[in-house]
Scaffold this motif. Structure first.
Motif, PDB file in Angstrom:
ATOM      1  N   ASN A 159       0.845  -1.194   0.000  1.00 53.44           N
ATOM      2  CA  ASN A 159       0.000   0.000   0.000  1.00 53.44           C
ATOM      3  C   ASN A 159       0.881   1.244   0.000  1.00 53.44           C
ATOM      4  O   ASN A 159       2.028   1.212   0.444  1.00 53.44           O
ATOM      5  CB  ASN A 159      -0.888   0.011   1.251  1.00 53.44           C
ATOM      6  N   PHE A 160       0.333   2.337  -0.493  1.00 49.16           N
ATOM      7  CA  PHE A 160       1.087   3.592  -0.532  1.00 49.16           C
ATOM      8  C   PHE A 160       1.023   4.309   0.811  1.00 49.16           C
ATOM      9  O   PHE A 160      -0.018   4.331   1.466  1.00 49.16           O
ATOM     10  CB  PHE A 160       0.532   4.513  -1.622  1.00 49.16           C
ATOM     11  N   TYR A 161       2.141   4.916   1.191  1.00 51.50           N
ATOM     12  CA  TYR A 161       2.143   5.804   2.360  1.00 51.50           C
ATOM     13  C   TYR A 161       3.014   7.006   2.043  1.00 51.50           C
ATOM     14  O   TYR A 161       3.979   6.920   1.283  1.00 51.50           O
ATOM     15  CB  TYR A 161       2.609   5.095   3.624  1.00 51.50           C
ATOM     16  N   ASN A 162       2.642   8.159   2.619  1.00 58.17           N
ATOM     17  CA  ASN A 162       3.378   9.380   2.305  1.00 58.17           C
ATOM     18  C   ASN A 162       3.220  10.419   3.404  1.00 58.17           C
ATOM     19  O   ASN A 162       2.446  10.231   4.356  1.00 58.17           O
ATOM     20  CB  ASN A 162       2.928   9.933   0.949  1.00 58.17           C
ATOM     21  N   THR A 163       3.955  11.498   3.262  1.00 55.01           N
ATOM     22  CA  THR A 163       3.985  12.554   4.277  1.00 55.01           C
ATOM     23  C   THR A 163       2.982  13.663   4.013  1.00 55.01           C
ATOM     24  O   THR A 163       2.818  14.542   4.865  1.00 55.01           O
ATOM     25  CB  THR A 163       5.391  13.187   4.320  1.00 55.01           C
ATOM     26  N   ARG A 164       2.289  13.638   2.878  1.00 60.23           N
ATOM     27  CA  ARG A 164       1.517  14.809   2.455  1.00 60.23           C
ATOM     28  C   ARG A 164       0.007  14.692   2.568  1.00 60.23           C
ATOM     29  O   ARG A 164      -0.658  15.582   3.071  1.00 60.23           O
ATOM     30  CB  ARG A 164       1.881  15.156   1.012  1.00 60.23           C
ATOM     31  N   ARG A 165      -0.558  13.570   2.055  1.00 49.86           N
ATOM     32  CA  ARG A 165      -2.020  13.501   1.967  1.00 49.86           C
ATOM     33  C   ARG A 165      -2.486  12.061   1.800  1.00 49.86           C
ATOM     34  O   ARG A 165      -1.713  11.197   1.371  1.00 49.86           O
ATOM     35  CB  ARG A 165      -2.502  14.320   0.766  1.00 49.86           C
ATOM     36  N   PRO A 166      -3.764  11.826   2.099  1.00 49.85           N
ATOM     37  CA  PRO A 166      -4.323  10.502   1.794  1.00 49.85           C
ATOM     38  C   PRO A 166      -4.366  10.281   0.289  1.00 49.85           C
ATOM     39  O   PRO A 166      -4.575  11.229  -0.483  1.00 49.85           O
ATOM     40  CB  PRO A 166      -5.745  10.572   2.372  1.00 49.85           C
ATOM     41  N   ILE A 167      -4.178   9.053  -0.135  1.00 50.37           N
ATOM     42  CA  ILE A 167      -4.291   8.696  -1.545  1.00 50.37           C
ATOM     43  C   ILE A 167      -5.663   8.049  -1.741  1.00 50.37           C
ATOM     44  O   ILE A 167      -5.917   6.949  -1.260  1.00 50.37           O
ATOM     45  CB  ILE A 167      -3.174   7.723  -1.972  1.00 50.37           C
ATOM     46  N   LEU A 168      -6.537   8.746  -2.440  1.00 48.42           N
ATOM     47  CA  LEU A 168      -7.890   8.258  -2.680  1.00 48.42           C
ATOM     48  C   LEU A 168      -8.118   7.895  -4.141  1.00 48.42           C
ATOM     49  O   LEU A 168      -8.881   6.972  -4.448  1.00 48.42           O
ATOM     50  CB  LEU A 168      -8.911   9.319  -2.242  1.00 48.42           C
ATOM     51  N   THR A 169      -7.471   8.623  -5.034  1.00 47.28           N
ATOM     52  CA  THR A 169      -7.589   8.396  -6.473  1.00 47.28           C
ATOM     53  C   THR A 169      -6.192   8.492  -7.093  1.00 47.28           C
ATOM     54  O   THR A 169      -5.266   9.037  -6.471  1.00 47.28           O
ATOM     55  CB  THR A 169      -8.497   9.445  -7.137  1.00 47.28           C
ATOM     56  N   PRO A 170      -6.013   8.016  -8.303  1.00 43.03           N
ATOM     57  CA  PRO A 170      -4.698   8.150  -8.955  1.00 43.03           C
ATOM     58  C   PRO A 170      -4.221   9.596  -9.034  1.00 43.03           C
ATOM     59  O   PRO A 170      -3.006   9.853  -8.997  1.00 43.03           O
ATOM     60  CB  PRO A 170      -4.949   7.560 -10.347  1.00 43.03           C
ATOM     61  N   ALA A 171      -5.142  10.539  -9.118  1.00 49.47           N
ATOM     62  CA  ALA A 171      -4.752  11.947  -9.198  1.00 49.47           C
ATOM     63  C   ALA A 171      -3.979  12.395  -7.963  1.00 49.47           C
ATOM     64  O   ALA A 171      -3.136  13.304  -8.042  1.00 49.47           O
ATOM     65  CB  ALA A 171      -5.991  12.827  -9.383  1.00 49.47           C
ATOM     66  N   ASP A 172      -4.232  11.761  -6.824  1.00 52.51           N
ATOM     67  CA  ASP A 172      -3.533  12.125  -5.596  1.00 52.51           C
ATOM     68  C   ASP A 172      -2.062  11.723  -5.612  1.00 52.51           C
ATOM     69  O   ASP A 172      -1.283  12.171  -4.768  1.00 52.51           O
ATOM     70  CB  ASP A 172      -4.216  11.469  -4.388  1.00 52.51           C
ATOM     71  N   MET A 173      -1.687  10.890  -6.570  1.00 53.06           N
ATOM     72  CA  MET A 173      -0.298  10.443  -6.665  1.00 53.06           C
ATOM     73  C   MET A 173       0.577  11.424  -7.438  1.00 53.06           C
ATOM     74  O   MET A 173       1.807  11.375  -7.330  1.00 53.06           O
ATOM     75  CB  MET A 173      -0.238   9.085  -7.369  1.00 53.06           C
ATOM     76  N   ARG A 174      -0.051  12.276  -8.208  1.00 54.92           N
ATOM     77  CA  ARG A 174       0.711  13.134  -9.125  1.00 54.92           C
ATOM     78  C   ARG A 174       1.696  14.024  -8.385  1.00 54.92           C
ATOM     79  O   ARG A 174       1.360  14.706  -7.425  1.00 54.92           O
ATOM     80  CB  ARG A 174      -0.254  13.995  -9.944  1.00 54.92           C
ATOM     81  N   GLY A 175       2.938  13.989  -8.868  1.00 57.48           N
ATOM     82  CA  GLY A 175       3.981  14.848  -8.329  1.00 57.48           C
ATOM     83  C   GLY A 175       4.676  14.325  -7.088  1.00 57.48           C
ATOM     84  O   GLY A 175       5.679  14.902  -6.658  1.00 57.48           O
TER      85      GLY A 175
END
Length: 339
Positions: A159-175
């Motif tokens: 699963n994805f984890y990050n420091t910025r935001r929840p990932i709900l859609t592929p668009a949230d992965m951009r950048g």
């Protein structure tokens, strides 16, 4: 004939040469090749399920050969990274190695199959498929490259984890700058979602998150916890985009020195260690998940995984190019029909 592509077919790294020398010294200290413990390595820590499973394999092997054969394992990356130790295993400096599939993808294309995004519908689907003749065929594909595939071990859903935001859609992965294993397949998956893939050793991830070198990574619950990545990256999004196993391999040069009876004993002990590993793995996932939720991470379900699957689907076309690969993929998909 060795058919390894770069970097494995080129010269060993200086670090790998040093490790190989240390391993060779350990081999000579263990006595005659016919009746010594197999030297094995794992980058996971001592208590990790894969390490314990290889120990169980060694116990079974010793019991079944009246102590003539066994396994001595160096855990916690004592002998170096998976890339380094895989080189050594291929060239016979180590007998066995538990590795992620990623470094094997450049050696044998069929090993990319279990790491395809959204191939498996569940962990049970993955287990059924890799316990079948399909899994055996993928393991057997390593032999021309100096390795004997012994068995698959679970590595859970990633699963994805990050420091910025929840990932709900592929668009949230951009950048986002996302750490991946050193694998063209994983790089392709992340780029397909519009993120920036950053290959990096797992040992470097925590510091990279803290320093802002990367924004996130992707991995299973236990690795997210044991690496302390949750301390820096609090958003954990349940994409379950990959349910890829890990694999236990043996050096073909060592295998070739065994007689038929010992080969069967090694192969059977490895297979028999798999249910043991899975029991430990399921408990570790549950324990890690409970501790992480108690620590207050921000975990979110992903309602529309089909959007991620559609974005990543072109990756299949890039890596599934042979009739054999297409046949194996079709077989795996048929086993998951109806889930």
């Amino acid at each position: 004939m060795n058919t390894l592509p770069n970097p494995l077919r080129t010269g060993l790294s200086r670090r790998a040469v040093l490790i190989a020398g240390a391993a060779a010294g350990a081999v000579s200290a263990c006595g005659a090749p016919a009746g010594r413990a197999f030297l094995s390595t794992d980058t996971h820590p001592e208590e990790y399920p894969t390490v314990q499973a290889v120990k169980e394999m060694g116990r079974l092997l010793s019991e079944r050969t009246e102590g003539r054969l066994g396994v001595k394992i160096y855990a916690g990356g004592q002998l170096g990274s998976e890339q380094d130790t895989l080189e050594i295993t291929v060239f016979g400096g180590l007998d066995m190695n538990r590795v992620n599939l990623a470094p094997l993808n450049s050696i044998e294309p069929l090993t990319a199959i279990p790491a395809l995004p959204f191939l498996f519908q569940s962990n049970d689907h993955m287990r059924r498929a890799l316990d079948s003749a399909i899994g055996d065929e993928i393991l057997a594909s390593l032999e021309p490259h100096g390795l004997i595939g012994l068995c698959f071990y679970d590595s859970g859903d990633r699963n994805f984890y990050n420091t910025r935001r929840p990932i709900l859609t592929p668009a949230d992965m951009r950048g986002l700058k996302i750490r991946v294993p050193s694998s063209d397949l994983y790089i392709s998956m992340i780029r397909a979602l519009g993120a920036d893939a950053t290959p990096m050793s797992i040992a470097e991830v925590y510091q990279a998150l803290v320093q802002g070198v990367i924004d996130g990574a992707e991995n299973n619950w236990p690795s997210y916890e044991s690496g302390r990545h949750f301390e820096a990256a609090r958003y954990y999004s349940l994409t379950q985009h990959v349910i890829a196993p890990e694999v236990l391999v043996m050096s073909k040069s060592r295998w070739d020195k065994l007689d038929a009876e010992d080969r069967q004993a090694v192969r059977q002990a490895a297979k028999d260690s798999v249910p043991f590993m899975r029991g430990l793995w399921d408990q570790r996932v549950a324990d890690a998940r409970g501790r992480l939720l108690a620590a207050g991470i921000a975990v979110n379900e992903v309602e529309d995984k089909s959007a991620f699957a559609a974005a990543m689907r072109p990756v299949w076309d890039r890596y599934i190019t042979s009739d054999t690969a297409r046949r194996l993929v079709a077989g795996i998909e048929s086993m998951g029909a109806g889930e």
